[in-house]
Design a protein around this motif. Structure first.
Motif, PDB file in Angstrom:
ATOM      1  N   ALA A 122      29.514  18.250  62.931  1.00 44.19           N
ATOM      2  CA  ALA A 122      30.238  16.979  63.038  1.00 44.19           C
ATOM      3  C   ALA A 122      29.932  16.403  64.408  1.00 44.19           C
ATOM      4  O   ALA A 122      30.099  17.093  65.422  1.00 44.19           O
ATOM      5  N   ALA A 123      29.459  15.168  64.442  1.00 45.83           N
ATOM      6  CA  ALA A 123      29.055  14.577  65.727  1.00 45.83           C
ATOM      7  C   ALA A 123      29.659  13.183  65.884  1.00 45.83           C
ATOM      8  O   ALA A 123      29.649  12.372  64.947  1.00 45.83           O
ATOM      9  N   TRP A 124      30.165  12.922  67.078  1.00 51.79           N
ATOM     10  CA  TRP A 124      30.710  11.593  67.392  1.00 51.79           C
ATOM     11  C   TRP A 124      29.568  10.675  67.788  1.00 51.79           C
ATOM     12  O   TRP A 124      28.691  11.053  68.573  1.00 51.79           O
ATOM     13  N   ASN A 125      29.563   9.483  67.240  1.00 49.03           N
ATOM     14  CA  ASN A 125      28.534   8.506  67.566  1.00 49.03           C
ATOM     15  C   ASN A 125      29.184   7.386  68.374  1.00 49.03           C
ATOM     16  O   ASN A 125      29.999   6.621  67.852  1.00 49.03           O
ATOM     17  N   ASP A 126      28.803   7.295  69.650  1.00 47.66           N
ATOM     18  CA  ASP A 126      29.410   6.300  70.538  1.00 47.66           C
ATOM     19  C   ASP A 126      29.046   4.879  70.134  1.00 47.66           C
ATOM     20  O   ASP A 126      29.839   3.957  70.339  1.00 47.66           O
ATOM     21  N   LEU A 408      28.436  16.425  73.629  1.00 41.81           N
ATOM     22  CA  LEU A 408      29.127  17.599  74.196  1.00 41.81           C
ATOM     23  C   LEU A 408      29.590  18.557  73.091  1.00 41.81           C
ATOM     24  O   LEU A 408      30.390  18.183  72.232  1.00 41.81           O
ATOM     25  N   PRO A 409      29.070  19.802  73.107  1.00 39.04           N
ATOM     26  CA  PRO A 409      29.527  20.751  72.086  1.00 39.04           C
ATOM     27  C   PRO A 409      30.961  21.214  72.367  1.00 39.04           C
ATOM     28  O   PRO A 409      31.306  21.462  73.523  1.00 39.04           O
ATOM     29  N   HIS A 427      39.972  15.971  75.068  1.00 38.19           N
ATOM     30  CA  HIS A 427      39.206  14.973  75.814  1.00 38.19           C
ATOM     31  C   HIS A 427      37.704  15.162  75.557  1.00 38.19           C
ATOM     32  O   HIS A 427      37.204  16.279  75.588  1.00 38.19           O
ATOM     33  N   GLY A 428      37.029  14.060  75.298  1.00 38.98           N
ATOM     34  CA  GLY A 428      35.590  14.136  74.994  1.00 38.98           C
ATOM     35  C   GLY A 428      35.315  14.118  73.501  1.00 38.98           C
ATOM     36  O   GLY A 428      34.155  14.046  73.085  1.00 38.98           O
ATOM     37  N   PHE A 429      36.397  14.159  72.717  1.00 41.18           N
ATOM     38  CA  PHE A 429      36.248  14.192  71.255  1.00 41.18           C
ATOM     39  C   PHE A 429      37.132  13.097  70.636  1.00 41.18           C
ATOM     40  O   PHE A 429      38.166  13.371  70.030  1.00 41.18           O
TER      41      PHE A 429
END
Ligand code: N01
Length: 543
Positions: A122-126, A408-409, A427-429
């Motif tokens: 699962a990856a966040w796409n900015d 960031l993993p 934070h970061g997610f």
């Protein structure tokens, strides 16, 4: 393959939804229901072939809940509460699974679930401000929100022993039990581990096996479940004021047992006779609330030792062989590891076909094709049951291969231990919600109550965002640091950090030693409500 949700749902795996939910246990199920209520499109992705989560996987003999069944259920629907009847004081795994299936059917939850599918990344796409979620079936689904409903005790801890691959017999883990059950008749069985799962399964395995050898690394405190059929009069009384019953339970530190509050008296405020009487009373009827006989059991070494010695005396009274009784009598702080409830656990060691092997000083050296070697002795067995617990609270989050802002993993962000704000976000997610995550009361409470509280909070938060034109929410770094410090400070006032529990990650070699759950449900709920009421203080909200 029971793909009840059908191939229609599978098509959603290549589409976009508002909310992707990982897991279809009690948390994932209620999150789906919440999305339906709010008009959000959603999809729950579940590894198993049906709903139920922990109650789907943990099918070992004797598996049952240690919170009374009248409390261990959803409260979001008055009708549901009234129409479902539990047969026993503590519900069995099959009955709880039937309940989960009933809820899924009744509220039409499976229309937004896919089964037999595992999230692999699962990856966040900015750029798109959304999550991209991949599965082991090669699908990719996009969503504004990612809700991790993976459960606190769902990633099995199966320790490796030298030469374990050479063992020729059957091998099982209590947390991933075969659906058709296991027949131990006439077999020599080893059980490794004496936590809740071991304690529940050992008496029943002993009744079937030709011989049972129990490998105990740490002796466990357990109190009698005193289980039996649910009392119809008591149930009627509860149902006459179900809202009041639920409110009283939610007002406690552990979200259950509101009608049996902790006695507001210290162990040494009473004389020996009175102390004994009070402990006997709780021993006979209270289950996990045994520790509520006094208000300082988990605060004071000396108070704790008095209560611990009471339980050791009980063990000495039950177990006929004094050498075995001493081995079974725990030495660590009582309640520091989760207290267990049992039905005839200690008495099982009076059976001729049961052997206790204390491995506290001499760990398991290795497995052989024929069994288990410890202290230079080989114990020949046909079956090994690992009752060795879970990589608790963080295991299933970290396994999901989550990457946040800038790639960031999560494994890196949490390298020194889990970092969350309120146990709800890290934070970061951005836009990733954790249901009963580390830093929330979760495993120290009635889990279903905590699950509902989290899902309700997440639902209100998403509504607030939609109503106010926000697209992204993320915990602020300082708020998160303060929260982690607060969780540790509260634990530091107690005896919880004094033993090698899974609350601290101490059961998994190499896992950072951090006390993960927050003590105190009712105060926590007030804090969550205050955060929401003040415009989500501690979170960054953006368009
Ligand atoms: O797991 P555990 P569990 N060599 O971690 C031992 C919930 N639950 O599945 O204590 C040898 O408690 C380990 O030894 P030690 C409940 O919250 C609820 O039983 O680490 N032994 C321990 O004895 C519970 O607390 C219900 O020294 C090894 C055992 O394995 C939680 O799940 C029912 C070992 C693991 O005990 C976990 O319970 C079941 C090794 N290398 C579970 N590694 C109810 O509702 C580990 N052990 C009733």
């Amino acid at each position: 393959m029971t793909l009840v949700a059908g191939e229609v749902n599978r098509q959603k795996l290549s589409a976009s939804v508002d909310v992707v939910i990982v897991g279809a246990g009690f948390a994932g199920m209620y999150m789906v229901h919440k999305c339906h209520e709010l008009g959000l499109s959603c999809l729950a992705i579940e590894k198993g072939d049906d709903v139920g989560g922990t109650w789907y996987w943990n099918r070992y003999p004797g598996a049952r809940c240690d919170v009374p069944s009248l409390e261990y259920s959803y409260q979001f629907s008055e009708e549901l509460q009234r129409e479902w009847h539990w047969s026993e004081k503590y519900a069995t795994q099959p009955e709880i699974l039937r309940y989960a299936q009933h809820v899924a059917e009744r509220f039409d939850l499976k229309r937004d679930m896919v089964f037999e599918t595992t999230v692999t990344h699962a990856a966040w796409n900015d750029d798109t401000s959304s999550w991209c979620v991949d599965t082991d079936r090669g699908d990719t689904v996009h969503a504004q929100f990612l809700v991790m409903a993976t459960g606190c005790l769902s990633s099995a801890n199966k320790p490796r022993f030298p030469d374990d691959e050479t063992f020729r017999g059957e091998v099982y883990h209590t947390g991933s039990w075969p659906h058709d059950g296991v027949d131990f008749t006439g077999k020599r069985v080893a059980v490794i581990g004496t936590g809740s799962s071991g304690l529940q399964s050992i008496p029943l395995i002993a009744e079937q096996a030709s011989h049972l050898t129990v490998f105990q690394r740490t002796a466990t405190y357990s109190v009698p479940a005193n289980n039996g059929p649910n009392d119809a009069d008591y149930e009627a009384k509860v149902m006459a004021d179900i809202a009041g019953f639920r409110a009283r339970n939610s007002a406690t530190r552990s979200a259950f047992g509101g009608d049996f509050p902790t006695n507001e008296v210290s162990v040494f405020d009473v004389d020996d006779d009175e102390r004994h009487r009070m402990l006997e009373e709780r021993w006979d009827s209270s289950g996990l609330l045994f520790l509520g006989a006094f208000n300082d059991v988990l605060m004071s070494d000396t108070s704790n030792e008095a209560v611990a010695e009471f339980v050791r005396e009980k063990i000495r009274g039950i177990v006929k062989d004094p050498v075995v009784a001493e081995k079974l009598a725990p030495r660590q702080t009582i309640g520091c590891k989760r207290l267990c409830l049992d039905t005839n656990y200690y008495g099982t060691f009076n059976r001729d076909n049961v052997t206790l092997v204390d491995i506290s000083d001499a760990p398991i050296d290795r497995l052989t094709p024929n069994g288990v070697v410890t202290g230079g002795v080989e114990y020949e067995v046909d079956v090994i049951v690992y009752a060795t617990g879970f990589d608790a609270m963080t295991g299933s989050f970290l396994k999901a291969n989550i990457h946040g802002r800038g790639g960031l993993p999560l494994t890196e962000a949490w390298g020194a231990g889990p970092l969350t704000y309120l146990g709800l976000n890290s934070h970061g997610f951005p836009n990733m919600f954790l249901v009963t995550g580390p830093g929330s009361p979760s495993v120290l409470t009635n889990m279903i109550v905590s699950i509902e509280q989290h899902v309700n909070w997440i639902g209100e938060c998403i509504s607030h965002m939609r109503n106010n034109g926000h697209r992204i929410i993320e915990a602020q770094e300082q708020a998160q640091a303060d929260w982690v410090a607060y969780v540790n400070m509260i634990a530091g006032y107690t005896l919880f950090p004094t033993c090698n529990s899974w609350y601290l990650g101490a059961n998994v070699p190499g896992k950072p030693r951090v006390f993960m759950p927050l003590l105190g449900y009712s105060d926590y709920v007030a804090r969550c409500e205050q955060v929401a009421a003040t415009g989500y203080a501690g979170f960054q909200l953006s368009a």
